[in-house]
Motif scaffolding. Structure first.
Motif: not given
Length: 104
Positions: A15-22, A35-41, A45-47
């Motif tokens: 989601v964030w990678a696609t939003a970054l391009g868009k 992008f920002g919300l997707g990146l943080v979430l 989650g990864l952490a």
């Protein structure tokens, strides 16, 4: 639970990678916010997942899911080429991600 969170985080990576391009260099507000919300979430989650899943395995699964979904989205909606070799290689990534889960 960690594996479920890891998979959702991998989806959010796409989601964030696609939003970054868009976002066109953060000049478009809505994709920039997504992008920002997707990146943080995704990172949160990864952490969380890396508390239980080994870092090498977790990161490979996270990146693999994100990469396959981002590429698939681009092929379906953004006109990126979808040749048989590319599709086979993406299926290979999915197989490797599944294999990592099975070996954990």
């Amino acid at each position: 639970m960690a594996w479920l969170v890891l998979v959702v985080s991998g989806v959010l990576e796409a989601v964030w990678a696609t939003a970054l391009g868009k976002s066109e260099g953060f000049t478009r507000p809505l994709p920039s916010i997504v992008f920002g919300l997707g990146l943080v979430l995704s990172m949160a989650g990864l952490a969380f997942a890396l508390r239980t899943v080994p870092v090498g395995t977790g990161y490979a699964v996270w990146v693999g899911i994100g990469a396959v979904l981002t590429a698939t989205y681009a092929m379906l909606f953004d006109g990126e080429s979808a040749g048989p070799v590319k599709l086979l290689l993406l299926v290979g990534i999915v197989g490797c991600v599944a294999g990592l889960k099975l070996t954990h």
